[in-house]
Design a protein around this motif. Structure first.
Motif, PDB file in Angstrom:
ATOM      1  N   VAL A 253       1.003  -1.082   0.080  1.00  0.00           N
ATOM      2  CA  VAL A 253       0.169   0.105   0.180  1.00  0.00           C
ATOM      3  C   VAL A 253       0.848   1.228   0.080  1.00  0.00           C
ATOM      4  N   PHE A 254       0.779   2.024  -1.057  1.00  0.00           N
ATOM      5  CA  PHE A 254       1.663   3.276  -1.258  1.00  0.00           C
ATOM      6  C   PHE A 254       0.718   4.436  -0.772  1.00  0.00           C
TER       7      PHE A 254
ATOM      8  N   VAL B 221      -7.529   3.407   9.220  1.00  0.00           N
ATOM      9  CA  VAL B 221      -6.403   2.762   9.320  1.00  0.00           C
ATOM     10  C   VAL B 221      -6.214   1.567   8.514  1.00  0.00           C
ATOM     11  N   ILE B 222      -4.925   1.451   7.993  1.00  0.00           N
ATOM     12  CA  ILE B 222      -4.655   0.308   6.954  1.00  0.00           C
ATOM     13  C   ILE B 222      -4.225  -0.692   7.738  1.00  0.00           C
ATOM     14  N   PRO B 223      -4.895  -1.913   7.576  1.00  0.00           N
ATOM     15  CA  PRO B 223      -4.791  -2.975   8.225  1.00  0.00           C
ATOM     16  C   PRO B 223      -3.401  -3.686   8.298  1.00  0.00           C
ATOM     17  N   LEU B 224      -2.896  -4.364   9.147  1.00  0.00           N
ATOM     18  CA  LEU B 224      -1.730  -5.044   9.258  1.00  0.00           C
ATOM     19  C   LEU B 224      -1.662  -6.256   8.286  1.00  0.00           C
ATOM     20  N   ASP B 225      -2.470  -6.934   8.021  1.00  0.00           N
ATOM     21  CA  ASP B 225      -2.777  -8.016   7.122  1.00  0.00           C
ATOM     22  C   ASP B 225      -4.182  -8.066   6.642  1.00  0.00           C
TER      23      ASP B 225
ATOM     24  N   GLU C 173       0.628 -10.258   5.011  1.00  0.00           N
ATOM     25  CA  GLU C 173       0.886  -8.991   5.501  1.00  0.00           C
ATOM     26  C   GLU C 173       0.627  -7.935   4.439  1.00  0.00           C
ATOM     27  N   VAL C 174       0.445  -6.661   5.123  1.00  0.00           N
ATOM     28  CA  VAL C 174       0.335  -5.592   4.285  1.00  0.00           C
ATOM     29  C   VAL C 174       1.335  -4.513   4.736  1.00  0.00           C
ATOM     30  N   ASP C 175       2.429  -4.187   3.596  1.00  0.00           N
ATOM     31  CA  ASP C 175       3.442  -3.322   3.754  1.00  0.00           C
ATOM     32  C   ASP C 175       3.104  -2.037   3.339  1.00  0.00           C
ATOM     33  N   VAL C 176       3.174  -1.173   4.148  1.00  0.00           N
ATOM     34  CA  VAL C 176       2.962   0.550   3.898  1.00  0.00           C
ATOM     35  C   VAL C 176       4.207   0.988   3.212  1.00  0.00           C
ATOM     36  N   GLU C 177       4.299   1.848   2.325  1.00  0.00           N
ATOM     37  CA  GLU C 177       5.537   2.503   1.631  1.00  0.00           C
ATOM     38  C   GLU C 177       5.094   3.759   1.346  1.00  0.00           C
ATOM     39  N   GLU C 178       5.769   4.781   2.101  1.00  0.00           N
ATOM     40  CA  GLU C 178       5.711   6.064   1.559  1.00  0.00           C
ATOM     41  C   GLU C 178       6.380   6.620   0.504  1.00  0.00           C
ATOM     42  N   THR C 179       5.541   6.866  -0.501  1.00  0.00           N
ATOM     43  CA  THR C 179       6.027   7.456  -1.886  1.00  0.00           C
ATOM     44  C   THR C 179       6.113   8.950  -2.032  1.00  0.00           C
ATOM     45  N   GLY C 180       5.352   9.641  -1.300  1.00  0.00           N
ATOM     46  CA  GLY C 180       5.058  10.949  -1.754  1.00  0.00           C
ATOM     47  C   GLY C 180       4.056  11.070  -2.740  1.00  0.00           C
TER      48      GLY C 180
END
Length: 74
Positions: free
Chosen positions: A36-37, A52-56, A61-68
């Motif tokens: 999830v970006f 809130v973005i779920p953990l899974d 698993e959900v991986d949150v990445e900051e992209t701008g």
């Protein structure tokens, strides 16, 4: 359920969360994850429970990445 199907099932809900600009498939520590970006990460205390973005998602698993901010160049 395979990751692609799982992602399609949940993509619209994830994309409607604050600051989310994209979703996709990825890998973390050799395991498949839902990516999830977001434009920027914010503290959980600044979000409502439904934002809130779920953990899974369904055990993946959900991986949150900051992209701008993502956009096309002019």
């Amino acid at each position: 359920m395979d990751l692609e199907t799982l992602l399609r099932k949940h993509a619209d809900r994830l994309l409607n969360l604050p600051n989310v600009v994209g979703v996709g498939q990825g890998e973390k520590n050799g395991q498949p994850v839902i990516k999830v970006f977001v434009t920027h990460k914010v503290p959980l205390s600044a979000l409502e429970e439904e934002e809130v973005i779920p953990l899974d998602i369904e055990g993946v698993e959900v991986d949150v990445e900051e992209t701008g901010i993502i956009g096309a160049e002019e």
